[in-house]
Design a protein around this motif. Structure first.
Motif, PDB file in Angstrom:
ATOM      1  N   TYR A  80      30.840  35.426  41.396  1.00 37.12           N
ATOM      2  CA  TYR A  80      31.870  36.260  41.146  1.00 37.12           C
ATOM      3  C   TYR A  80      31.964  37.499  41.708  1.00 37.12           C
ATOM      4  N   ARG A  81      30.743  38.155  41.743  1.00 38.25           N
ATOM      5  CA  ARG A  81      30.639  39.801  42.119  1.00 38.25           C
ATOM      6  C   ARG A  81      31.032  39.565  43.757  1.00 38.25           C
ATOM      7  N   SER A  83      32.817  37.233  45.730  1.00 36.48           N
ATOM      8  CA  SER A  83      34.093  36.465  45.838  1.00 36.48           C
ATOM      9  C   SER A  83      35.190  37.117  45.040  1.00 36.48           C
ATOM     10  N   MET A  84      35.036  37.759  44.132  1.00 37.67           N
ATOM     11  CA  MET A  84      36.000  38.798  43.491  1.00 37.67           C
ATOM     12  C   MET A  84      35.947  40.125  44.382  1.00 37.67           C
ATOM     13  N   TYR A  87      37.718  39.335  47.765  1.00 34.69           N
ATOM     14  CA  TYR A  87      39.223  39.167  47.545  1.00 34.69           C
ATOM     15  C   TYR A  87      39.966  40.467  47.377  1.00 34.69           C
ATOM     16  N   GLN A  88      39.116  41.459  46.703  1.00 36.49           N
ATOM     17  CA  GLN A  88      39.983  42.914  46.277  1.00 36.49           C
ATOM     18  C   GLN A  88      39.904  43.289  47.457  1.00 36.49           C
ATOM     19  N   ILE A 119      32.911  31.656  41.230  1.00 35.31           N
ATOM     20  CA  ILE A 119      34.369  31.824  41.730  1.00 35.31           C
ATOM     21  C   ILE A 119      35.276  31.099  40.499  1.00 35.31           C
ATOM     22  N   THR A 122      36.404  34.191  39.282  1.00 32.86           N
ATOM     23  CA  THR A 122      37.192  35.063  40.071  1.00 32.86           C
ATOM     24  C   THR A 122      38.766  34.538  40.043  1.00 32.86           C
ATOM     25  N   GLU A 125      40.595  35.366  36.625  1.00 31.60           N
ATOM     26  CA  GLU A 125      40.614  36.497  36.128  1.00 31.60           C
ATOM     27  C   GLU A 125      41.969  37.498  36.453  1.00 31.60           C
ATOM     28  N   SER A 128      42.308  39.091  40.031  1.00 31.14           N
ATOM     29  CA  SER A 128      43.029  38.256  41.123  1.00 31.14           C
ATOM     30  C   SER A 128      44.290  37.900  40.992  1.00 31.14           C
TER      31      SER A 128
END
Ligand SMILES: C[S@@+](CC[C@H](N)C(=O)[O-])C[C@H]1O[C@@H](n2cnc3c(N)ncnc32)[C@H](O)[C@@H]1O
Length: 149
Positions: A80-81, A83-84, A87-88, A119, A122, A125, A128
């Motif tokens: 998560y850490r 991929s998010m 993405y951000q 993911i 991600t 949430e 995203s």
């Protein structure tokens, strides 16, 4: 286009041969990148630039220097850490035009992960803005009138 997670360069070959511009591909392992460079060269492709480094460290500066970034394929460290975070970094640069962000292996927790929701978290949430998973595996967020064929 930017790719995170080059590995042996196979996806880079598919992506680079599908776009008109340049593919910038990032990988944390220098030894994998050497193999990827040979794969891409064996395919006869010349529109790929290779960046060795950790995605979250390399991306912010890289994306600022890519003219007309229009797409990203995220397939690096499947937490998560990461991929998010990736993405951000990318979304503000592509979100206001015809573009797309693809996140691979979005269908299940991945062994690469950090047990942080991966993911799956991600793509679900609000950070995203929720990303639909297509083909039961790749999450795709499109912007503008980008059309998936
Ligand atoms: C699933 S593989 C990529 C496969 C490739 N996209 C393909 O389909 O041919 C994931 C790759 O991401 C790289 N990776 C892992 N963590 C990374 C990070 N923090 N930054 C950049 N690359 C990373 C790994 O070394 C590995 O080669």
């Amino acid at each position: 286009m930017v790719e995170i997670g080059t590995f042996m360069g196979l996806s880079a070959c598919f992506l680079a041969s599908s776009i008109k511009g340049t593919l910038y591909t990032i990988n944390v392992s220098a030894s994998e990148m050497k193999i990827a460079q040979k794969t891409v060269s064996d395919f006869g492709l010349t529109n790929v630039k290779f960046i060795v480094g950790d995605s979250l460290e390399a991306l912010p500066e890289l994306v600022q220097n890519i003219p007309n970034l229009e797409a990203a394929y995220i397939d690096g460290y499947h937490s998560y850490r990461y991929s998010m975070g990736e993405y951000q970094i990318i979304e503000p640069l592509v979100g206001n035009k015809k573009s797309a962000i693809f996140i691979d292996d979005a269908h299940k927790p991945h062994p690469d992960g950090e047990q942080d929701g991966g993911i799956l978290r991600t793509v679900d949430e609000p950070g995203s803005k929720r990303i639909p998973i297509l083909g039961n595996r790749i999450a795709v967020k499109t912007f503008g009138d980008f059309a998936l064929l």
